[in-house]
Design a protein around this motif. Structure first.
Motif, PDB file in Angstrom:
ATOM      1  N   ARG A 166      50.584  55.437  35.017  1.00 15.26           N
ATOM      2  CA  ARG A 166      49.892  54.309  35.631  1.00 15.26           C
ATOM      3  C   ARG A 166      50.772  53.083  35.545  1.00 15.26           C
ATOM      4  O   ARG A 166      51.502  52.869  34.583  1.00 15.26           O
ATOM      5  N   CYS A 167      50.616  52.240  36.673  1.00 10.72           N
ATOM      6  CA  CYS A 167      51.418  51.018  36.758  1.00 10.72           C
ATOM      7  C   CYS A 167      50.968  50.054  35.664  1.00 10.72           C
ATOM      8  O   CYS A 167      49.770  49.839  35.460  1.00 10.72           O
ATOM      9  N   LYS A 168      51.924  49.415  34.959  1.00 16.14           N
ATOM     10  CA  LYS A 168      51.637  48.497  33.856  1.00 16.14           C
ATOM     11  C   LYS A 168      51.471  47.061  34.323  1.00 16.14           C
ATOM     12  O   LYS A 168      51.140  46.193  33.526  1.00 16.14           O
ATOM     13  N   GLU A 169      51.713  46.748  35.689  1.00 14.67           N
ATOM     14  CA  GLU A 169      51.670  45.382  36.192  1.00 14.67           C
ATOM     15  C   GLU A 169      50.230  44.957  36.443  1.00 14.67           C
ATOM     16  O   GLU A 169      49.326  45.772  36.569  1.00 14.67           O
ATOM     17  N   VAL A 170      50.056  43.561  36.581  1.00 11.78           N
ATOM     18  CA  VAL A 170      48.755  42.979  36.938  1.00 11.78           C
ATOM     19  C   VAL A 170      48.552  43.213  38.431  1.00 11.78           C
ATOM     20  O   VAL A 170      49.503  43.393  39.208  1.00 11.78           O
ATOM     21  N   CYS A 171      47.320  43.191  38.929  1.00 17.64           N
ATOM     22  CA  CYS A 171      46.958  43.444  40.342  1.00 17.64           C
ATOM     23  C   CYS A 171      47.906  42.683  41.263  1.00 17.64           C
ATOM     24  O   CYS A 171      48.021  41.454  41.171  1.00 17.64           O
ATOM     25  N   HIS A 172      48.530  43.424  42.133  1.00 19.79           N
ATOM     26  CA  HIS A 172      49.579  42.813  42.971  1.00 19.79           C
ATOM     27  C   HIS A 172      49.537  43.487  44.344  1.00 19.79           C
ATOM     28  O   HIS A 172      48.899  44.517  44.569  1.00 19.79           O
ATOM     29  N   SER A 173      50.263  42.896  45.285  1.00 25.11           N
ATOM     30  CA  SER A 173      50.370  43.425  46.653  1.00 25.11           C
ATOM     31  C   SER A 173      51.634  44.258  46.789  1.00 25.11           C
ATOM     32  O   SER A 173      52.552  44.163  45.969  1.00 25.11           O
TER      33      SER A 173
ATOM     34  N   VAL B   9      44.556  36.088  45.827  1.00 23.11           N
ATOM     35  CA  VAL B   9      43.953  37.381  46.161  1.00 23.11           C
ATOM     36  C   VAL B   9      44.012  38.345  44.967  1.00 23.11           C
ATOM     37  O   VAL B   9      43.354  39.375  44.972  1.00 23.11           O
ATOM     38  N   SER B  10      44.768  38.042  43.913  1.00 22.57           N
ATOM     39  CA  SER B  10      44.880  38.948  42.765  1.00 22.57           C
ATOM     40  C   SER B  10      43.640  38.807  41.861  1.00 22.57           C
ATOM     41  O   SER B  10      43.151  37.701  41.609  1.00 22.57           O
ATOM     42  N   CYS B  11      43.125  40.015  41.321  1.00 20.74           N
ATOM     43  CA  CYS B  11      41.952  40.020  40.430  1.00 20.74           C
ATOM     44  C   CYS B  11      42.356  39.891  38.953  1.00 20.74           C
ATOM     45  O   CYS B  11      41.515  39.925  38.068  1.00 20.74           O
ATOM     46  N   LYS B  12      43.617  39.824  38.608  1.00 20.76           N
ATOM     47  CA  LYS B  12      44.195  39.634  37.259  1.00 20.76           C
ATOM     48  C   LYS B  12      44.000  40.834  36.352  1.00 20.76           C
ATOM     49  O   LYS B  12      44.171  40.733  35.150  1.00 20.76           O
ATOM     50  N   ASN B  13      43.605  41.998  36.847  1.00 16.80           N
ATOM     51  CA  ASN B  13      43.477  43.226  36.070  1.00 16.80           C
ATOM     52  C   ASN B  13      44.719  44.099  36.284  1.00 16.80           C
ATOM     53  O   ASN B  13      45.534  43.867  37.170  1.00 16.80           O
ATOM     54  N   GLN B  14      44.849  45.196  35.347  1.00 18.32           N
ATOM     55  CA  GLN B  14      46.003  46.085  35.458  1.00 18.32           C
ATOM     56  C   GLN B  14      45.886  46.875  36.757  1.00 18.32           C
ATOM     57  O   GLN B  14      44.816  47.307  37.169  1.00 18.32           O
ATOM     58  N   CYS B  15      47.011  47.118  37.346  1.00 22.33           N
ATOM     59  CA  CYS B  15      47.070  47.851  38.625  1.00 22.33           C
ATOM     60  C   CYS B  15      46.658  49.297  38.399  1.00 22.33           C
ATOM     61  O   CYS B  15      47.163  49.952  37.496  1.00 22.33           O
TER      62      CYS B  15
ATOM     63  N   GLN C  29      34.687  26.993  55.568  1.00 19.46           N
ATOM     64  CA  GLN C  29      33.863  28.157  55.273  1.00 19.46           C
ATOM     65  C   GLN C  29      34.567  29.056  54.262  1.00 19.46           C
ATOM     66  O   GLN C  29      35.781  28.982  54.076  1.00 19.46           O
ATOM     67  N   MET C  30      33.682  29.896  53.453  1.00 22.28           N
ATOM     68  CA  MET C  30      34.181  30.803  52.421  1.00 22.28           C
ATOM     69  C   MET C  30      34.476  32.164  53.060  1.00 22.28           C
ATOM     70  O   MET C  30      33.725  32.653  53.917  1.00 22.28           O
ATOM     71  N   LEU C  31      35.611  32.744  52.574  1.00 18.91           N
ATOM     72  CA  LEU C  31      36.016  34.066  53.048  1.00 18.91           C
ATOM     73  C   LEU C  31      35.730  35.092  51.979  1.00 18.91           C
ATOM     74  O   LEU C  31      35.978  34.868  50.802  1.00 18.91           O
ATOM     75  N   LYS C  32      35.168  36.239  52.314  1.00 17.10           N
ATOM     76  CA  LYS C  32      34.891  37.344  51.395  1.00 17.10           C
ATOM     77  C   LYS C  32      35.978  38.392  51.643  1.00 17.10           C
ATOM     78  O   LYS C  32      35.994  39.057  52.671  1.00 17.10           O
ATOM     79  N   ILE C  33      36.861  38.544  50.616  1.00 14.54           N
ATOM     80  CA  ILE C  33      37.975  39.469  50.793  1.00 14.54           C
ATOM     81  C   ILE C  33      38.142  40.283  49.528  1.00 14.54           C
ATOM     82  O   ILE C  33      37.642  39.908  48.458  1.00 14.54           O
ATOM     83  N   LYS C  34      38.797  41.427  49.589  1.00 12.12           N
ATOM     84  CA  LYS C  34      39.116  42.268  48.446  1.00 12.12           C
ATOM     85  C   LYS C  34      40.467  41.887  47.893  1.00 12.12           C
ATOM     86  O   LYS C  34      41.321  41.377  48.605  1.00 12.12           O
ATOM     87  N   CYS C  35      40.628  42.227  46.571  1.00 10.18           N
ATOM     88  CA  CYS C  35      41.910  41.931  45.931  1.00 10.18           C
ATOM     89  C   CYS C  35      42.949  42.919  46.382  1.00 10.18           C
ATOM     90  O   CYS C  35      42.696  43.811  47.179  1.00 10.18           O
ATOM     91  N   HIS C  36      44.142  42.816  45.806  1.00  8.80           N
ATOM     92  CA  HIS C  36      45.234  43.696  46.215  1.00  8.80           C
ATOM     93  C   HIS C  36      44.934  45.150  45.892  1.00  8.80           C
ATOM     94  O   HIS C  36      45.287  46.042  46.662  1.00  8.80           O
ATOM     95  N   CYS C  37      44.277  45.390  44.743  1.00  2.00           N
ATOM     96  CA  CYS C  37      44.029  46.766  44.338  1.00  2.00           C
ATOM     97  C   CYS C  37      42.768  47.333  44.934  1.00  2.00           C
ATOM     98  O   CYS C  37      42.391  48.473  44.653  1.00  2.00           O
ATOM     99  N   LYS C  38      42.051  46.534  45.775  1.00  4.38           N
ATOM    100  CA  LYS C  38      40.880  46.968  46.517  1.00  4.38           C
ATOM    101  C   LYS C  38      39.711  47.377  45.612  1.00  4.38           C
ATOM    102  O   LYS C  38      38.814  48.100  46.029  1.00  4.38           O
ATOM    103  N   LEU C  39      39.689  46.885  44.408  1.00  7.13           N
ATOM    104  CA  LEU C  39      38.602  47.247  43.479  1.00  7.13           C
ATOM    105  C   LEU C  39      37.626  46.098  43.290  1.00  7.13           C
ATOM    106  O   LEU C  39      36.457  46.326  42.980  1.00  7.13           O
ATOM    107  N   SER C  40      38.074  44.868  43.447  1.00  2.52           N
ATOM    108  CA  SER C  40      37.228  43.697  43.187  1.00  2.52           C
ATOM    109  C   SER C  40      37.055  42.913  44.464  1.00  2.52           C
ATOM    110  O   SER C  40      37.926  42.943  45.364  1.00  2.52           O
ATOM    111  N   ILE C  41      35.903  42.167  44.632  1.00  5.93           N
ATOM    112  CA  ILE C  41      35.610  41.328  45.803  1.00  5.93           C
ATOM    113  C   ILE C  41      35.700  39.883  45.357  1.00  5.93           C
ATOM    114  O   ILE C  41      35.077  39.482  44.371  1.00  5.93           O
ATOM    115  N   LEU C  42      36.469  39.060  46.126  1.00  6.92           N
ATOM    116  CA  LEU C  42      36.727  37.670  45.777  1.00  6.92           C
ATOM    117  C   LEU C  42      36.176  36.774  46.880  1.00  6.92           C
ATOM    118  O   LEU C  42      36.172  37.157  48.069  1.00  6.92           O
TER     119      LEU C  42
END
Length: 878
Positions: free
Chosen positions: A753-760, A738-744, A706-719
């Motif tokens: 603002r953090c310069k890294e890609v979406c991370h935990s 779980v990363s959305c590949k956008n800037q944090c 089954q597919m899981l609906k979860i948010k990315c690390h930055c809580k802005l995108s749904i994966l």
């Protein structure tokens, strides 16, 4: 004749029919009521008393019935109850405490030695023992609450009333043959019934005192010796030594004196030593050495009391006349031989006829004047001639004492009196003429009653002074066993002198009691073990002391072999007392229920209570159960065996499980266990929230697709991610999935603002943004990376120009401060002077106004023209 104070009953048993019951001491004796006369009185009494007689007879019947039932119950209890050894032991302990308390003062003087107290202890034990103290007059027990009197000679105890009657009767017997005047002239004594110690009439007891005589009517105290006052005795010892008894008030004789005195031996040769006062006379065992009565030898015996014995030595000694010599005891030097003296008397015609004597023989007894036989004439004749008769009448008084001898002077005794006289017989009833020398006794028999007041004299021609009765008394004594052996007498007979042996059941313990008390006294306590054979199945019985009646119930363990093979552990039950019921059925409700009957029978052994380890049906536990109920049981737990699903256990209550194969695991479910009907409850992989699609099954669950609906690390995108990929991925893979590949979008602590890609997790702190840095005086500035400023690695210092400007500014501030202080001083001085001027010329210069010109300071004049260099620019302050 029975004494008036002796009870009319037959001993201490039941009275015979017709005997009168003894009257209680102090109770008034009422005369019998006169009988009613006339038929009318009889009829009236009969009519009025019919109802009362019926009620009284019914009441008497009920009372007799209750008494019989109580007696039967007591008989059953006495017959089947155990021995009262424990009660006797408690009584002995209490008695021992009282004796120890009584002897405390004495034993303190003797350092605990109580060997001299045995006789006193015996009297005190008799005072405690029930029935041991017996009044020898009435042959009855002396109780604690009765008034008593103790003899000072034999220390025997009597009832006070009995001894008073005894003294009164004894004095009456003495006074019966005497007149009142003769009896009053002398204080006749009365004797003790036992030891015959004589007491004066004035010593007849009239009051009840304790043993020591201090307290009248001593109170009854269960923690004291009976009839004792509890005070120290203080009677003088016998023989008197000047000290007094130290025991508490006690019966019997006082013990020897325990005081210590310093005394020397009998011969006074040894040095004085301290000894007990009761044994102060002692011997040093050295030769006495005192001169004996013979005057030649000294006493060779060891040191002794009293006078020395006669001299035991033998020596040759002459008799008094000196003719014979013999060896005789030195203690008797004077002795007579058996020879006649034979010396010639001074007359020369006769010899001395005296046996061995000392001194001169004396004159001849036939010399000098001699009288004729009738002593009326005297003659002087030679000693060789006899005195002749004088020829006159003899005239000596004859044996009758009345008449004289009528013969002529003669030698030898006179004849008997032959004159006839009128004689009166001894009793004075008859007279007769007869020779004087013959006594006259008539044939009349005396009819007077002798001093026994029972029998006639019956002596021929009695003078009136009848002799004591010569018949034997023969009355039955108070013991009811013997008859009085004394001569017939008045008053009560003496107590029976016989003693009877009262034995225990085995006959080894014997006590002597006065005759007549053997029927009522309690048998002695025997310390020998009972030798009766056991009445149960045991070979030997429990050890217990000798006793009367049935042996106590056996308390040994039964030890019979039960059917299970164990031994019966309970007490012996071969002779159990069982209540017998159902034998008698009542005829109706009006019949009162009878008392239950008790029988002695053998009871069967109870069920075996030996604990045996028994396993439950489901083999969960092993519990100890009594042997009689040692069968497999349910422990009430859940079965707990693993079902076929290998996940759950059987929830049935503990039950039997059939063993299909002995090698199969005991924890595996059997055919009797329940079947699993639940869903699969196995734990899912970490992070998988879905259930297993299969029912409860053994082994692993299938993979979750089954597919899981979860948010990315930055809580802005749904994966949307497959559950299997997410749960099977490692940490790095999960971070990428779980990363959305956008800037944090998070801000750093520095505000950028953090310069890294979406991370935990938290953002890194190395901010690369450039910022301007200034010195402290804000004159210099420089662009540097933000992370270095946060770490404190870079700082911008002020240069020399900045320092110079800072110094000038500080000088100006100091000058302004000084100027302000001086101006304040001038102002205050001006105010002071103005105030003084106002005080001096207030009235004269009312219209004038004080004008005080204040000179300005240099600072106030030139402060507007100061040039301050600030950040390299000259500023003019106006």
């Amino acid at each position: 004749m029975e004494a008036p104070w002796r009870p009319g009953g037959r001993g201490r048993g039941r009275a015979r029919p017709g005997d009168r019951l003894p009257v209680r001491a102090g109770a008034a004796i009422r005369p019998p009521a006169p009988r009613a006369r006339g038929n009318a009185c009889v009829a009236a009494a009969r009519s009025s008393g019919e109802g009362d007689s019926e009620l009284s007879s019914q009441k008497k019947f009920d009372e007799i019935k209750k008494a019989n039932q109580a007696a039967a119950k007591k008989l059953v209890e006495d017959q089947f109850s155990s021995s009262s050894e424990e009660d006797d032991e408690d009584a002995e302990v209490k008695q021992g405490k009282i004796l120890a308390k009584t002897f405390t003062v004495y034993t303190c003087q003797t350092d605990g030695d109580a060997s001299d107290l045995e006789r006193t202890r015996q009297y005190m034990n008799e005072a405690f023992q029930s029935g041991a103290m017996t009044c020898l007059i009435c042959i009855a027990s002396v109780k604690r609450n009765q008034a008593v009197w103790s003899c000072c000679g034999c220390f025997c105890i009597f009832h006070l009333v009995c001894i008073q009657k005894w003294a009164k009767d004894s004095l009456f017997l003495v006074s019966s043959p005497l007149t009142d005047d003769d009896f009053a002239k002398k204080d006749y004594p009365w004797p003790c019934p036992k030891c015959r110690y004589e007491y004066k009439r004035s010593e007849t007891p009239s009051r009840y005192y304790c043993y020591c005589g201090k307290v009248e009517n001593p109170t009854l105290d269960p923690w004291l010796v009976p009839h004792s006052c509890g005070q120290i005795c203080e009677r003088e010892f016998r023989p008197s030594c000047g000290h007094k008894c130290l025991l508490l008030c006690h019966p019997g004789p006082c013990p020897p004196c325990p005081k210590m005195v310093t005394t020397t031996c009998h011969c006074k040769k040894a040095k004085p030593v301290p000894r007990r006062c009761s044994a102060k006379e002692w011997s040093c065992h050295q030769p006495c050495g005192r001169m004996l009565l013979c005057g030649q030898h000294t006493c060779e015996n060891s040191c002794h009391a009293g006078d020395c014995q006669l001299c035991p030595r033998v020596s040759k000694q002459q008799c008094i006349c000196g003719r014979q010599t013999a060896e005789r005891l030195c203690a008797s030097p004077q002795w007579q031989c058996d020879q006649v003296c034979g010396k010639r008397l001074p007359c020369g015609n006769h010899t001395c006829e005296r046996v061995c004597h000392a001194g001169p023989c004396g004159d001849c007894p036939r010399s000098g004047k001699r009288s004729c036989p009738c002593e009326k004439s005297k003659f002087t004749l030679p000693c060789t001639e006899d005195v002749p008769t004088c020829g006159d009448s003899c005239d000596k008084v004859l044996e009758c004492g009345i008449h004289r001898c009528s013969q002529r002077c003669h030698r030898g005794p006179c004849e008997i009196c032959r004159q006839e006289v009128e004689k009166q017989c001894r009793c004075g009833k008859h007279t007769k003429r007869m020779p004087c020398h013959k006594p006259y006794l008539c044939e009349t028999k005396c009819t007077k009653i002798r001093d026994c007041q029972k029998h006639q004299c019956r002596r021929k021609c009695c003078s009136g002074n009848c002799p004591p009765c010569d018949q034997v008394c023969g009355r039955t004594l108070g013991c009811r066993n013997h008859k009085c052996p004394s001569g017939c007498h008045r008053g009560s007979c003496n107590p029976c002198p016989e003693t009877v042996d009262v034995k225990c059941n085995c006959g080894k313990t014997v006590i002597k009691v006065p005759c007549g008390r053997e029927r009522t006294i309690k048998p002695p306590k025997c310390k020998q073990l009972c030798s009766r054979p056991p009445t149960c199945h045991h070979s030997t019985q429990e050890k217990h002391y000798c006793h009367f009646g049935r042996c106590p119930p056996c308390r040994q363990s039964c030890q019979k072999r039960l059917t299970c093979g164990h031994l019966c552990p309970v007490s012996c039950h071969d002779e159990a007392i069982v209540k017998q019921t159902g034998l008698h059925q009542s005829a109706g409700p009006w019949e009162q229920p009878s008392e239950p009957a008790f029988i002695q029978t053998a009871l069967p052994c109870p069920p075996c209570e030996v604990l045996i380890q028994v396993e439950c049906l489901g083999q969960h536990e092993v519990s100890p159960l009594p042997c009689h109920s040692a069968n497999p049981y349910s422990c009430k737990r859940f079965c707990g065996r693993l079902l076929d699903c290998q996940n759950h256990t059987c929830m049935k209550e503990c039950h039997h499980v059939t063993k299909l194969n002995s090698s199969v695991d005991r924890k595996k479910a059997g055919p009797e266990c329940s079947q699993c009907e639940e869903e699969c409850t196995k734990p899912r992989p970490s992070g998988c929230p879905h259930r297993c699609v299969l029912p409860c099954h053994p082994g692993d669950c299938p993979s979750c697709l089954q597919m899981l609906k979860i948010k990315c690390h930055c809580k802005l995108s749904i994966l949307y991610i497959e559950c299997l990929k997410l749960t099977s991925a490692d940490f790095k893979e999960k971070e990428l999935l779980v990363s959305c590949k956008n800037q944090c979008p998070k801000e750093l602590p520095c505000g950028h603002r953090c310069k890294e890609v979406c991370h935990s997790g938290s953002c890194p702190l190395n901010c690369s943004q450039k910022v301007k840095l200034r010195c402290l005086c804000k004159r210099l500035k420089k662009e540097i990376q933000c992370s270095k400023i946060q770490e404190g690695q870079v700082s911008l210092e002020c240069d020399a120009l900045c320092k110079e400007m800072k110094r000038k500014a500080s000088e100006i501030k100091e000058a302004e401060a000084k100027a302000a202080i001086e101006e304040e001083k001038r102002r205050q001085q001006a105010e002071l002077e103005a105030f003084e001027n106002r005080l001096k010329g207030r009235r004269k210069n009312k219209r004038r106004k004080d004008e005080v010109e204040v000179e300005q300071s240099s600072w106030q004049k030139y402060k507007n023209l100061i040039i301050l260099p600030i950040f390299g620019v000259a500023v003019v302050m106006v």
